[in-house]
Scaffold this active site. Structure first.
Site, mmCIF file in Angstrom:
data_model
loop_
_atom_site.group_PDB
_atom_site.id
_atom_site.type_symbol
_atom_site.label_atom_id
_atom_site.label_comp_id
_atom_site.label_asym_id
_atom_site.label_seq_id
_atom_site.Cartn_x
_atom_site.Cartn_y
_atom_site.Cartn_z
ATOM 1 N N ARG A 116 34.712 -1.589 51.243
ATOM 2 C CA ARG A 116 33.529 -1.503 52.109
ATOM 3 C C ARG A 116 32.274 -1.369 51.274
ATOM 4 N NH1 ARG A 116 31.102 3.467 51.843
ATOM 5 N NH2 ARG A 116 32.441 5.260 51.444
ATOM 6 N N ASN A 163 27.200 2.934 43.306
ATOM 7 C CA ASN A 163 26.353 3.952 43.903
ATOM 8 C C ASN A 163 24.885 3.813 43.525
ATOM 9 O OD1 ASN A 163 26.867 5.939 45.870
ATOM 10 N ND2 ASN A 163 28.621 6.634 44.693
ATOM 11 N N ASP A 223 41.830 8.146 48.511
ATOM 12 C CA ASP A 223 41.450 7.994 47.119
ATOM 13 C C ASP A 223 40.787 6.634 46.922
ATOM 14 O OD1 ASP A 223 41.107 8.842 44.590
ATOM 15 O OD2 ASP A 223 43.241 8.987 44.086
ATOM 16 N N GLU A 242 24.218 9.495 53.777
ATOM 17 C CA GLU A 242 23.897 8.781 52.535
ATOM 18 C C GLU A 242 22.614 7.976 52.719
ATOM 19 O OE1 GLU A 242 24.192 7.721 49.559
ATOM 20 O OE2 GLU A 242 26.214 8.073 48.755
ATOM 21 N N ASN A 265 28.894 0.237 49.920
ATOM 22 C CA ASN A 265 28.387 1.582 49.666
ATOM 23 C C ASN A 265 26.878 1.453 49.452
ATOM 24 O OD1 ASN A 265 29.197 4.303 49.545
ATOM 25 N ND2 ASN A 265 28.994 4.305 47.331
ATOM 26 N N ASP A 273 25.978 10.402 42.142
ATOM 27 C CA ASP A 273 26.121 9.611 43.376
ATOM 28 C C ASP A 273 24.844 8.791 43.561
ATOM 29 O OD1 ASP A 273 26.570 8.731 46.021
ATOM 30 O OD2 ASP A 273 27.800 10.456 46.485
#
Ligand SMILES: *[C@@H]1O[C@H](CO)[C@@H](O)[C@H](O)[C@H]1NC(C)=O
Ligand SMILES: *[C@@H]1O[C@H](CO)[C@@H](O)[C@H](O)[C@H]1NC(C)=O
Length: 332
Positions: A128, A179, A151, A37, A130, A231
């Site tokens: 957490r 995101n 999930d 990422e 991202n 994303d």
């Protein structure tokens, strides 16, 4: 090398209109199994940085040598990492913490010096950091998500900014999977993605105050019959967005002012996680992908997605990116 002719949706729908078809070249450059990422081009060193979230790593790819080095962050999964000022430090969102990591990228390390700067809200035991990015004033913007048993927790995240005095401001709450983010060239509009909404939204941005307001939907995957969820994303010098479709096996090119889908690039991996322009001319699109489901690091790479988790290089988009900013820190 895989040569793929980009599908031109506009030419398909309106065959008499001049085609904006792209002839792009896609190359797999790093075979990394994991959840790659946050690609970020570092102009100063001419290297590409990205994170390998569940392997707790900040990674560096050198296009000149094809070598990858990494720093293991014992603190926890690394959702995002950005350079700090012009030194050999990174600000990372790791677990629930903003941490300062000292690493020059030249060698592999498993215990770089780490200092926790701030922690954010634990919504459940799987919360957490991202994705995140730095604005034109050097502030960090990053959000969280929560995941349990493979999930995500709906509304299990928040979106924050942190300024140079390390003051954390909650900018959007709640969100589900914080995101992609981007700012336009005029620096008055901020674009944002909360993945499960399948939408790209815009806010008016005030760079001086570090505030966002007046949310509007600029693009909706469902309304455009596009697969997967949005994303990570980046913006080009024409103020158009490039958006990774997780589960959609493509990167889409969108004009956020008209809401038009300009083009799409089919990728050889299904779970496309993020995009960033890099290279000396900022005309190479680097694309990260995931080797397993969005929320489950234990899940094995599915048989039909063998290249998932790799880093790709896309040339020939005809677009150019803009340089990312570094976090500005007043260390007192
Ligand atoms: C860093 O580790 C990677 C993966 O193990 C290895 O391929 C690479 O050669 C190492 N680089 C250096 C500079 O030690
Ligand atoms: C959180 O707790 C639940 C139930 O107590 C457990 O099933 C789950 O694995 C935990 N998740 C994480 C990420 O630790």
């Amino acid at each position: 090398m895989i040569k793929i002719c980009g599908i031109c949706i506009i030419a398909f729908l309106f065959p008499l209109i001049v085609s904006s078809e792209m002839d792009v070249t896609i190359r797999l450059i790093v075979e990394a199994k994991g959840l790659s990422e946050g690609p970020l081009w570092d102009h100063r060193t001419q290297k590409l940085f990205f994170v390998d979230i569940w392997n707790n790593k900040i990674c560096r790819y050198d296009p000149a040598t094809s070598q990858v080095t990494s720093a293991y962050i014992a603190n926890g999964p690394v959702g995002v990492a950005v350079p700090v000022d012009d030194g050999d430090e990174f600000l990372a969102g790791s677990g629930l913490d903003f941490v300062l990591v000292t690493w020059n990228g030249e060698t592999n390390t498993t215990n770089p010096p780490i200092r926790t700067l701030k922690s954010v809200k634990k919504i459940d035991n799987g919360t957490r950091f991202n994705d995140g990015k730095v604005d034109s004033s050097g502030r960090m913007w990053a959000g969280t998500m929560s995941e349990n048993n493979g999930d995500f927790t709906p509304n299990g995240g928040e979106f924050y900014s942190m300024d140079k005095s390390l003051k954390v401001t909650t900018q959007i709450t709640p969100v589900s999977i914080s995101n992609g983010l981007a700012w336009n060239m005029n620096d008055d509009t901020f674009y944002y993605i909360d993945s499960p909404t399948k939408q790209i939204v815009s806010y008016d941005f005030d760079s001086e105050k570090g505030s966002i307001a007046n949310k509007k939907i600029v693009f909706d995957l469902a309304k455009n019959n596009l697969p997967g969820v949005p994303d990570g994303m980046t913006i080009d010098s024409d103020d158009n967005l490039w958006i990774a479709l997780f589960g959609g096996a493509q990167v889409i090119h969108v004009n956020p002012k008209t809401g038009k889908l300009l083009n799409s690039i089919q990728m050889p991996a299904k779970r496309v996680t993020s995009v960033a322009f890099g290279g000396p001319l900022l005309d190479v699109l680097y694309v990260t992908t995931a080797g397993y489901g969005m929320t489950n690091p234990k899940e094995k790479t599915p048989e039909d997605d063998k290249k998932g988790g790799s880093l790709f290089e896309v040339k020939g988009t005809g677009a150019r990116g803009v340089l990312p900013n570094s976090f500005t820190m007043r260390d007192d």
